[in-house]
Scaffold this motif. Structure first.
Motif, short mmCIF file in Angstrom:
data_model
loop_
_atom_site.label_atom_id
_atom_site.label_comp_id
_atom_site.label_asym_id
_atom_site.label_seq_id
_atom_site.Cartn_x
_atom_site.Cartn_y
_atom_site.Cartn_z
N GLY A 131 21.61 -12.77 -9.18
CA GLY A 131 20.69 -13.23 -8.05
C GLY A 131 19.21 -13.07 -8.40
O GLY A 131 18.50 -13.51 -7.54
N GLN A 132 18.83 -12.68 -9.72
CA GLN A 132 17.67 -12.31 -10.05
C GLN A 132 16.62 -13.73 -9.87
O GLN A 132 15.60 -13.58 -9.35
CB GLN A 132 17.54 -11.63 -11.40
N GLU A 133 17.11 -14.68 -10.50
CA GLU A 133 16.71 -16.01 -10.43
C GLU A 133 16.11 -16.59 -9.22
O GLU A 133 15.22 -16.91 -8.69
CB GLU A 133 17.39 -16.88 -11.37
N ALA A 134 17.49 -16.38 -8.39
CA ALA A 134 17.26 -16.99 -7.02
C ALA A 134 16.23 -15.96 -6.39
O ALA A 134 15.31 -16.53 -5.70
CB ALA A 134 18.44 -16.73 -6.20
N LEU A 135 16.01 -14.87 -6.49
CA LEU A 135 15.05 -13.84 -5.87
C LEU A 135 13.65 -14.19 -6.42
O LEU A 135 12.66 -14.42 -5.47
CB LEU A 135 15.24 -12.43 -6.17
N SER A 136 13.64 -14.43 -7.49
CA SER A 136 12.21 -14.84 -8.02
C SER A 136 11.63 -16.21 -7.18
O SER A 136 10.44 -16.27 -7.24
CB SER A 136 12.13 -15.03 -9.50
N THR A 137 12.72 -17.15 -7.31
CA THR A 137 12.45 -18.35 -6.96
C THR A 137 11.86 -18.17 -5.37
O THR A 137 11.11 -19.09 -4.66
CB THR A 137 13.58 -19.43 -6.99
N LEU A 138 12.83 -17.32 -4.49
CA LEU A 138 12.48 -17.21 -3.05
C LEU A 138 11.12 -16.37 -3.13
O LEU A 138 10.23 -16.91 -2.16
CB LEU A 138 13.38 -16.21 -2.59
N LEU A 139 10.83 -15.54 -3.93
CA LEU A 139 9.38 -15.09 -3.84
C LEU A 139 8.32 -16.00 -4.11
O LEU A 139 7.13 -16.22 -3.42
CB LEU A 139 9.21 -14.01 -5.21
N ALA A 140 8.48 -16.98 -5.07
CA ALA A 140 7.47 -17.95 -5.42
C ALA A 140 7.32 -19.16 -4.39
O ALA A 140 6.07 -19.39 -3.87
CB ALA A 140 7.97 -18.51 -6.86
N GLU A 141 8.60 -19.41 -3.70
CA GLU A 141 8.59 -20.47 -2.55
C GLU A 141 7.64 -19.90 -1.43
O GLU A 141 7.03 -20.52 -0.72
CB GLU A 141 10.11 -21.09 -2.32
N MET A 167 10.17 -10.81 -11.67
CA MET A 167 9.83 -10.88 -10.31
C MET A 167 8.13 -11.02 -10.42
O MET A 167 7.55 -11.73 -9.70
CB MET A 167 10.05 -9.69 -9.48
N ALA A 168 7.28 -9.95 -11.04
CA ALA A 168 6.05 -10.01 -11.01
C ALA A 168 5.48 -11.40 -11.48
O ALA A 168 4.44 -11.80 -11.20
CB ALA A 168 5.29 -8.86 -11.65
N ALA A 169 6.12 -11.80 -12.58
CA ALA A 169 5.50 -13.01 -13.11
C ALA A 169 5.80 -14.19 -12.14
O ALA A 169 4.87 -15.16 -12.37
CB ALA A 169 6.51 -13.28 -14.59
N ALA A 170 6.83 -14.32 -11.49
CA ALA A 170 7.11 -15.24 -10.73
C ALA A 170 6.05 -15.35 -9.56
O ALA A 170 5.45 -16.50 -9.20
CB ALA A 170 8.47 -15.35 -10.09
#
Length: 190
Positions: free
Chosen positions: A58-68, A126-129
């Motif tokens: 779920g890491q990629e999904a979490l980063s995507t949710l943060l960015a969105e 996460m920080a990068a996203a």
């Protein structure tokens, strides 16, 4: 084995966390994880390339949710207000299962240098996203990077508080409160 039963991915994560906590990460095999989850090894590999990836599911999904969430923040939002919007959006990924496995997951990560390294990479991602989403909003790169790092710290601090105890409430207020505390702490630096 319940090869086609729904929830195989979640069962694999739960089985892995339990086994890692019981017998250690290094001593746990993919075959044991699959057996405990009630799936075949091939089903395991359809969901994850290796056992390390289970702990960052779920890491990629979490980063995507943060960015969105950051992208959807009001145009006049400050960088930290945009990060708060990202945290609120990403909080939808933190459910009861996440809270249940948190203590066992923390124990598994603490017991393995390899998992600690993977956890650190998760934080960097996460920080990068968040940084990239802020830069795309026109925030200067240094400011965006600092806000992204504060967002990552807020997730960690908020998660530690939220997952401790028998809470039934949502994760978002804990993450946003942690971000507010971090912002206040930055004022003490000057």
């Amino acid at each position: 084995m319940g090869r086609w039963e729904p929830g195989a991915r979640e069962r694999l994560v739960m089985a892995a966390v339990d086994l890692f906590a019981d017998q250690g990460y290094d001593a746990t095999t993919v075959a044991e994880i699959a057996e405990r989850a009630g799936v075949t090894k091939s089903t395991f590999f359809r969901h994850f390339p290796d056992k390390r990836e289970l702990l960052v599911a779920g890491q990629e999904a979490l980063s995507t949710l943060l960015a969105e969430g950051i992208s959807a923040a009001p145009a006049d939002a400050s960088p930290l207000a945009a990060v708060a919007a990202g945290l609120e959006n990403a909080a939808t990924a933190f459910g009861e299962v996440t809270r249940q496995i948190a203590p066992r997951l923390a124990a598994a990560v603490a017991s393995s240098a390899e998992l600690q390294e993977r956890d650190a990479l998760k934080s960097v991602s996460m920080a990068a996203a968040m940084t990239q989403a802020l830069v795309e909003r026109g925030v200067p790169e240094m400011t965006a990077a600092l806000a992204g790092e504060l967002g990552t710290l807020a997730i960690k601090k908020g998660f530690a508080t939220w997952s401790d105890g028998d809470r039934t409430d949502a994760f978002a207020p804990y993450a946003v409160h942690a971000l507010d505390e971090l912002q206040a702490a930055t004022h003490a630096l000057s």
